[in-house]
Design an enzyme around this catalytic site. Structure first.
Site: not given
Ligand code: F6R
Length: 615
Positions: A75, A495, A101-102, A511, A492, A610, A2, A27, A488
Site C-alpha cells: 500500500w 468506500e 511495512n511502515g 440547516h 460503507k 484493512k 503493506c 493490508r 456508517e
Molecule cells: C471502514 C473501515 C475503516 C476502519 C478504520 C479503523 O469500513 O474499515 O474506516 O474502521 O480504518 O480501523 P481499525 O478498527 O482497525 O482501527
C-alpha cells in the site's frame, strides 16, 4: 500498511509466500513482489497490481524455487505504485534484499548521506534507502547482517516491520519491528514470518509476536533469539498458541469476504457476548471491567478514541454510556486527538476501539493518554495486536478474522462489547433498575436471531440496489442512536461503490443538506419505531415534498413511513439502545449490492487497506 511474508526451512518457499501474500492482501494491494534464493541465484519478481499479477509474472519469467524467501504486498506511501517501487528492494551490491511495512521518516537525510558515499537508487522508496544503509553499515563496520540491521535501525526514525536476508548467507532472515506488526511462526526446523499469523496457520499453531523495538534472527536448525534493538539485551521468548483456524479466513462459498462477514454477524455477536452475558443469573461478567471497576466508577468521563467505522461504534457508545450508565462521554477521532494537546487527567478513562488493533493514529492516541495518567481500555478484534497489548486492560470483540476491507461484523461486535460494558457499569452505579437491566440482557441475547431476521431482506435490498445503483449521491439520515448508523451507512457506500454519500443527523437536514434534495437524490432514512420516530417521519415528509427518493429503514409492521417512502426495508423491533445492531444490516447489504452491480472490487476497494498502520 503493506503485508509481509517470509519463510526459511526445508519446504519450497514459493507457494507458502504466494499464498501468504494472498491472505495479507487486505493490508495493501497496489503492487506485490517476491525474492527467493534458489541455491545459486537470488531471484526477484515484482509488479504493480495484485498478488495474482505477481503470480502470473513470476511463473512466466522466473523458475522461482528455493527454501528461503520473502514477499510483500504494498500500500504505497513513498513513490507511486509501479514495478520499480514494489518490494522487495535490493542493496547496491545486489546481495541484500528487504521487505518493509511502515515509513522511514528520516529517509531523505539518510539518502543524502548515502548518495554522497556513492550509492545509487532506482526507486522513490524509503525502503531502498534502508537496505543500502544496512549494506553500508555492514561493509564499513565489518559486522554480520543481524548487527548491521540493528545499527542501521538505531539511525532510523519512523515505523517498520522488516525482513532482510543476504544471498551469501541463505540460512537466515533478520526481522525487526517498530510500530508495524510482525509475527514469527515456529515450525519443526522452519520459521514463518508474516504481518499476521494467517499465512502460516496450516503449518504451525505456535507463534511469537515481536514487540516494538525488538528484532530476531531466524535460522535453519537454530532456536530463535529475540533482542532489543536499542541495547541488544535478550528478551524472554513468549510463544503463543494460535486460536484461529484456516476455515475462518476463507470465503466459505460466498462471493466476497464482505458478504460472508455480513452473514456471520449473528454468530459473531453471540461469540462476543458468550460467557459475558449471563441472562439466567442476570449478570454481566467481563474480567477487564471487573478488575478495574473502581477506575470506571470514579471516572469523571470516558473519552473514546478510534478511527473510521470504529469511531462510529464509539459514537453509538456515547449514547449508550450516557443513557444507561450516566457517564459523560467524548468521542474523538484518534488522528485529531493525538495532535490537539487535549486535556486528559488521571480521572479519565479512555476507551480505544480498533478492529485491527494496529491503527497508527489510535495507537498514538493511547500512548498520549497513558502518558497523562489516564486508564486506557481497549476494544479490539485481533488478539495480541499492538493496541490490545498497549492498553491497560480491555475486552476482545471475538468477531473472528475480518478480511473484507469494509468493516461489517467488527462494527456490530464493537457495539455489543460497548453495550455490555455500559450495562455492567450502569448496574454497578445503580443507574438502571434491575428490571430494566434484565430486559436489556434478554433483548441483547435475542439480537443474533433478529439480525438473522434482518438478513432475510437481502433479495429485497438487492432489488432496491438495482434501482438506485446509478445515483451520483446518497444521503443517509438518522437520529439519536441511529445517527452514527447513518454515518456508517454512508461510509460503507462510498468506500466500496465510490458513490458520494453523506450521513447526517436527520434534524440537521434543514440547516443545509436539504438544499441537495431533488428527484435524483436517494435518501436513506432510519426511522425505527423507538427513538424520535414522529420527528423523523416529519423529516421524511420534508424530503418527499422536495421530490427526494426515500428508502426507509423501519420497524417490522410500520405503516406511516411505508405510505411516504418509495421503498422500506424492515428490521425487527428491539430496545432503542440496541437498534443500531439491526439497522446497520440493511445498510451493509445495500452498499454491498450496489458495489457488486457497479462491478467494483468489494473486498479490496481502491486506495484503501484493512489495517492503517501509517499516519
Ligand atoms: C471502514 C473501515 C475503516 C476502519 C478504520 C479503523 O469500513 O474499515 O474506516 O474502521 O480504518 O480501523 P481499525 O478498527 O482497525 O482501527
Amino acid at each position: 500498511m503493506c503485508g509481509i511474508v517470509g519463510y526459511v526451512g526445508h519446504r519450497d518457499a514459493y507457494p507458502i509466500i504466494l499464498e501468504g501474500l494472498k491472505r495479507l492482501e487486505y493490508r495493501g494491494y497496489d503492487s506485490a513482489g517476491i525474492a527467493m534464493f534458489d541455491g545459486t541465484n537470488l531471484k526477484v519478481s515484482k509488479t504493480k497490481g495484485k498478488v495474482l499479477d505477481l503470480e502470473n509474472k513470476s511463473t512466466q519469467e522466473n523458475n522461482i524455487n528455493g527454501t528461503i524467501g520473502i514477499g510483500h504486498t504494498r500500500w504505497a506511501t513513498h513513490g507511486v505504485p509501479n514495478d520499480v517501487n514494489s518490494h522487495p528492494h535490493y542493496s547496491n551490491s545486489g546481495d541484500l534484499v528487504i521487505i518493509h511495512n511502515g515509513i522511514i521518516e528520516n529517509y531523505e537525510s539518510l539518502k543524502k548521506e548515502l548518495l554522497k558515499r556513492g550509492y545509487t537508487f532506482n526507486s522513490d522508496t524509503d525502503t531502498e534507502v534502508l537496505i543500502n544503509l544496512i549494506e553500508d553499515v555492514k561493509k564499513n563496520e565489518g559486522v554480520k547482517l543481524g548487527k548491521a540491521v540493528q545499527i542501521a535501525l538505531n539511525q532510523v526514525v519512523g515505523a517498520y516491520a522488516i525482513a532482510v536476508f543476504d544471498k551469501n548467507k541463505p540460512d537466515e532472515i533478520v526481522v525487526a519491528r517498530l510500530g508495524s506488526p510482525l509475527a514469527i511462526g515456529i515450525g519443526e526446523d522452519e520459521f514463518f514470518i508474516a504481518s499476521d499469523a494467517s499465512p502460516f496457520l496450516e503449518y504451525t499453531k505456535n507463534a511469537i509476536y515481536l514487540e516494538d523495538e525488538e528484532m530476531a534472527i531466524v535460522r535453519r536448525h537454530k532456536d530463535v533469539k529475540i533482542r532489543k534493538i536499542k541495547d541488544d539485551s535478550l528478551v524472554d521468548l513468549y510463544i503463543q498458541e494460535l486460536q484461529i483456524n484456516l476455515e475462518q479466513i476463507e470465503k466459505g462459498g460466498y462471493d466476497h469476504f464482505m458478504l460472508k462477514e455480513i452473514y456471520e454477524q449473528p454468530n459473531a455477536i453471540k461469540d462476543t457476548y458468550r460467557g459475558r452475558l449471563l441472562v439466567n443469573e442476570a449478570i454481566i461478567k467481563m474480567a477487564g471491567v471487573e478488575d478495574n471497576m473502581k477506575k470506571f466508577l470514579n471516572a469523571d468521563r470516558i473519552i473514546v478514541v478510534a478511527c473510521g467505522t470504529s469511531w462510529h461504534a464509539g459514537l453509538v457508545s456515547e449514547y449508550i454510556f450516557e443513557d444507561l450508565a450516566r457517564i459523560p462521554v467524548e468521542v474523538e477521532y484518534a488522528s485529531e486527538f493525538r495532535y490537539r494537546n487535549p486535556i486528559i487527567t488521571e480521572k479519565d478513562v479512555v476507551i480505544a476501539i480498533s478492529q485491527s488493533g494496529e491503527t497508527a493514529d489510535t495507537l498514538a492516541a493511547i500512548k498520549l493518554a497513558k502518558s497523562k495518567g489516564a486508564f486506557v481500555f481497549g476494544v479490539c478484534n485481533v488478539v495480541g495486536s499492538s493496541i490490545a497489548r498497549e492498553t491497560d486492560a480491555g475486552a476482545y470483540t471475538h468477531a473472528g478474522p475480518e478480511i473484507g476491507v469494509a468493516s461489517t461484523k467488527a462494527f456490530t461486535t464493537q457495539i455489543t462489547v460497548l453495550t455490555l460494558i455500559a450495562l455492567r457499569l450502569a448496574r454497578a452505579k445503580g443507574t438502571i433498575s434491575s428490571s430494566d437491566f434484565r430486559r436489556h440482557l434478554l433483548e441483547l441475547e435475542m439480537i443474533p436471531g433478529k439480525v438473522e431476521e434482518a438478513l432475510k431482506s437481502d433479495s429485497h435490498i438487492k432489488m432496491i440496489a438495482d434501482i438506485y445503483k446509478d445515483a451520483k449521491n446518497f444521503l443517509y439520515l438518522g437520529r439519536g442512536y441511529n445517527f452514527p448508523v447513518a454515518l456508517e451507512g454512508a461510509l460503507k457506500l462510498k468506500e466500496i461503490s465510490y458513490i458520494h454519500a453523506e450521513g447526517y443527523p436527520a434534524a440537521e437536514m434543514k440547516h443545509g443538506p436539504i438544499a441537495l434534495i431533488d428527484e435524483q437524490m436517494p435518501v436513506v432514512v432510519i426511522a425505527t419505531k423507538k427513538g424520535h420516530y414522529d420527528k423523523v417521519v416529519s423529516n421524511i415528509q420534508e424530503i418527499k415534498s422536495r421530490k427526494g427518493k426515500i428508502i426507509g429503514i423501519v420497524t417490522q409492521g410500520d405503516k406511516s413511513v411505508k405510505d411516504l417512502a418509495d421503498y422500506v426495508i424492515e428490521v425487527p423491533e428491539t430496545l432503542e439502545s440496541l437498534t443500531p445492531l439491526l439497522t446497520t444490516i440493511p445498510l451493509q447489504l445495500l452498499s454491498y449490492h450496489i458495489a457488486v452491480m457497479l462491478d467494483k472490487n468489494v473486498d479490496q476497494p481502491r486506495n484503501l487497506a484493512k489495517s492503517v498502520t501509517v499516519e
